[in-house]
Design a protein around this motif. Structure first.
Motif, PDB file in Angstrom:
ATOM      1  N   ALA A 105       1.066  -1.406  -0.156  1.00 20.49           N
ATOM      2  CA  ALA A 105      -0.283   0.160   0.239  1.00 20.49           C
ATOM      3  C   ALA A 105       0.760   1.309   0.130  1.00 20.49           C
ATOM      4  N   ASN A 106       2.114   1.251   0.857  1.00 18.68           N
ATOM      5  CA  ASN A 106       2.696   2.394   1.115  1.00 18.68           C
ATOM      6  C   ASN A 106       3.650   3.082  -0.353  1.00 18.68           C
ATOM      7  N   ARG A 107       3.786   1.591  -1.150  1.00 19.50           N
ATOM      8  CA  ARG A 107       4.820   1.503  -1.868  1.00 19.50           C
ATOM      9  C   ARG A 107       4.028   2.087  -3.340  1.00 19.50           C
ATOM     10  N   GLY A 108       2.928   1.719  -3.431  1.00 16.60           N
ATOM     11  CA  GLY A 108       1.939   2.169  -5.229  1.00 16.60           C
ATOM     12  C   GLY A 108       2.744   0.444  -5.775  1.00 16.60           C
ATOM     13  N   LYS A 109       1.100   0.769  -6.714  1.00 18.00           N
ATOM     14  CA  LYS A 109       1.018  -0.466  -7.203  1.00 18.00           C
ATOM     15  C   LYS A 109       2.062  -0.976  -8.518  1.00 18.00           C
ATOM     16  N   GLU A 110       2.541   0.570  -9.051  1.00 17.47           N
ATOM     17  CA  GLU A 110       3.300   0.491 -10.443  1.00 17.47           C
ATOM     18  C   GLU A 110       4.793  -0.153  -9.862  1.00 17.47           C
ATOM     19  N   THR A 111       5.241   0.078  -8.341  1.00 16.37           N
ATOM     20  CA  THR A 111       6.711  -0.511  -8.606  1.00 16.37           C
ATOM     21  C   THR A 111       6.653  -1.960  -7.600  1.00 16.37           C
ATOM     22  N   THR A 112       5.173  -2.363  -7.294  1.00 18.34           N
ATOM     23  CA  THR A 112       4.803  -4.190  -5.344  1.00 18.34           C
ATOM     24  C   THR A 112       4.356  -4.438  -6.172  1.00 18.34           C
ATOM     25  N   SER A 113       3.790  -4.892  -7.424  1.00 17.38           N
ATOM     26  CA  SER A 113       3.048  -5.964  -7.250  1.00 17.38           C
ATOM     27  C   SER A 113       3.849  -6.775  -8.365  1.00 17.38           C
ATOM     28  N   PHE A 114       3.951  -7.527  -7.395  1.00 21.78           N
ATOM     29  CA  PHE A 114       4.753  -8.904  -8.455  1.00 21.78           C
ATOM     30  C   PHE A 114       3.760  -9.925  -9.019  1.00 21.78           C
ATOM     31  N   ILE A 115       4.712 -10.765  -9.614  1.00 20.10           N
ATOM     32  CA  ILE A 115       3.599 -11.934  -9.878  1.00 20.10           C
ATOM     33  C   ILE A 115       4.268 -13.167 -10.187  1.00 20.10           C
ATOM     34  N   ARG A 116       4.142 -14.434 -10.293  1.00 22.42           N
ATOM     35  CA  ARG A 116       4.892 -15.062  -9.674  1.00 22.42           C
ATOM     36  C   ARG A 116       5.370 -16.192 -11.407  1.00 22.42           C
ATOM     37  N   ILE A 117       6.894 -15.755 -11.777  1.00 19.68           N
ATOM     38  CA  ILE A 117       7.272 -16.921 -13.070  1.00 19.68           C
ATOM     39  C   ILE A 117       8.335 -17.650 -11.934  1.00 19.68           C
ATOM     40  N   ASN A 118       7.550 -19.187 -12.452  1.00 22.07           N
ATOM     41  CA  ASN A 118       8.157 -20.302 -12.129  1.00 22.07           C
ATOM     42  C   ASN A 118       8.294 -20.011 -10.785  1.00 22.07           C
ATOM     43  N   GLY A 119       9.492 -20.238 -10.448  1.00 21.04           N
ATOM     44  CA  GLY A 119       9.944 -20.532  -8.671  1.00 21.04           C
ATOM     45  C   GLY A 119      10.326 -18.668  -8.665  1.00 21.04           C
ATOM     46  N   THR A 120      10.531 -17.910  -8.825  1.00 17.69           N
ATOM     47  CA  THR A 120      10.509 -16.206  -8.584  1.00 17.69           C
ATOM     48  C   THR A 120       9.295 -15.525  -8.429  1.00 17.69           C
ATOM     49  N   SER A 121       9.803 -14.942  -7.581  1.00 13.22           N
ATOM     50  CA  SER A 121       8.773 -13.708  -7.685  1.00 13.22           C
ATOM     51  C   SER A 121       9.163 -12.957  -8.360  1.00 13.22           C
ATOM     52  N   ARG A 122       8.347 -11.907  -9.602  1.00 12.38           N
ATOM     53  CA  ARG A 122       8.970 -10.971 -10.166  1.00 12.38           C
ATOM     54  C   ARG A 122       7.893  -9.491 -11.253  1.00 12.38           C
ATOM     55  N   PRO A 123       8.560  -8.023 -10.556  1.00 12.51           N
ATOM     56  CA  PRO A 123       7.511  -7.580 -10.507  1.00 12.51           C
ATOM     57  C   PRO A 123       6.654  -7.259 -12.113  1.00 12.51           C
ATOM     58  N   ALA A 124       5.466  -7.099 -11.885  1.00 11.26           N
ATOM     59  CA  ALA A 124       4.685  -6.851 -13.569  1.00 11.26           C
ATOM     60  C   ALA A 124       4.946  -6.086 -13.599  1.00 11.26           C
ATOM     61  N   ASP A 125       4.935  -5.809 -14.761  1.00 14.03           N
ATOM     62  CA  ASP A 125       5.366  -5.001 -16.245  1.00 14.03           C
ATOM     63  C   ASP A 125       3.963  -4.161 -16.216  1.00 14.03           C
ATOM     64  N   THR A 126       4.898  -3.530 -17.161  1.00 17.64           N
ATOM     65  CA  THR A 126       2.824  -2.258 -17.318  1.00 17.64           C
ATOM     66  C   THR A 126       2.136  -3.318 -18.639  1.00 17.64           C
ATOM     67  N   ARG A 127       2.139  -3.878 -19.058  1.00 17.12           N
ATOM     68  CA  ARG A 127       1.552  -4.885 -19.804  1.00 17.12           C
ATOM     69  C   ARG A 127       0.403  -5.596 -18.622  1.00 17.12           C
ATOM     70  N   LYS A 128       1.279  -6.268 -18.016  1.00 19.27           N
ATOM     71  CA  LYS A 128       0.815  -7.329 -16.693  1.00 19.27           C
ATOM     72  C   LYS A 128      -0.008  -6.847 -15.802  1.00 19.27           C
ATOM     73  N   LEU A 129       0.453  -5.131 -15.460  1.00 20.52           N
ATOM     74  CA  LEU A 129      -0.448  -4.489 -14.362  1.00 20.52           C
ATOM     75  C   LEU A 129      -1.896  -4.235 -14.811  1.00 20.52           C
ATOM     76  N   LYS A 130      -1.382  -3.735 -16.351  1.00 15.43           N
ATOM     77  CA  LYS A 130      -2.340  -3.118 -16.835  1.00 15.43           C
ATOM     78  C   LYS A 130      -3.485  -4.700 -17.122  1.00 15.43           C
ATOM     79  N   GLU A 131      -3.312  -6.356 -17.193  1.00 17.35           N
ATOM     80  CA  GLU A 131      -4.027  -7.287 -17.150  1.00 17.35           C
ATOM     81  C   GLU A 131      -4.451  -7.638 -16.387  1.00 17.35           C
TER      82      GLU A 131
END
Length: 152
Positions: A105-131
């Motif tokens: 919440a205090n850091r914002g969705k653009e920088t702290t929306s993460f997704i799971r890719i295989n065995g790692t947690s990665r930041p969602a890029d702009t396209r994925k964030l829109k999805e």
């Protein structure tokens, strides 16, 4: 019982001092297909070390409060106490969220929306964030593309 880390399993020996590293995995599971964090297992080796002398009930409450205080929309993990190799571990189960995207919440969705890719947690890029935003609104990209121009 647990074969190793992967898309839906993450091992943590303990909660890192930097809670954001822990929250990143919680958020990634909520924004993806869900998963479990097993607290008390060494992530590099898979060795069961347990949670030590900590009260599993107090630790469970602390984790729930940490997630609730930091993440938005609210994430409600299911935390269970289990015994593996005669040691106590906590299993933090996170279901796929309905109100995506989830973020700190205090850091914002653009920088702290993460997704799971295989065995790692990665930041969602702009396209994925829109999805993720469309999924949270119960829309799909295909549905939006099929609407007449005036309804977009």
């Amino acid at each position: 019982m647990f074969f190793g880390e992967g898309k839906n399993i993450e091992f943590k020996r303990e909660i890192p001092r930097n809670h954001e590293k822990f929250l990143k995995d919680i958020i990634a599971f909520s924004n993806s297909t869900g998963g479990k964090i097993i607290l008390g297992i060494e992530d590099e080796t898979g060795v069961v070390c347990g949670i030590g002398e900590q009260s599993p009930f107090k630790l469970s409450d602390s984790i729930s409060n940490m997630i609730s205080d930091a993440c938005t929309p609210q994430i409600e993990p299911d935390i269970s106490i289990q015994t593996v190799e005669e040691k106590t571990v906590l299993v933090i189960e996170v279901i796929p969220g309905k109100f995506r995207p989830y973020y700190i919440a205090n850091r914002g969705k653009e920088t702290t929306s993460f997704i799971r890719i295989n065995g790692t947690s990665r930041p969602a890029d702009t396209r994925k964030l829109k999805e993720l935003e469309m999924e949270g609104q119960n829309k799909s990209l295909e549905m939006v593309l099929r609407l007449p121009y005036s309804e977009k």
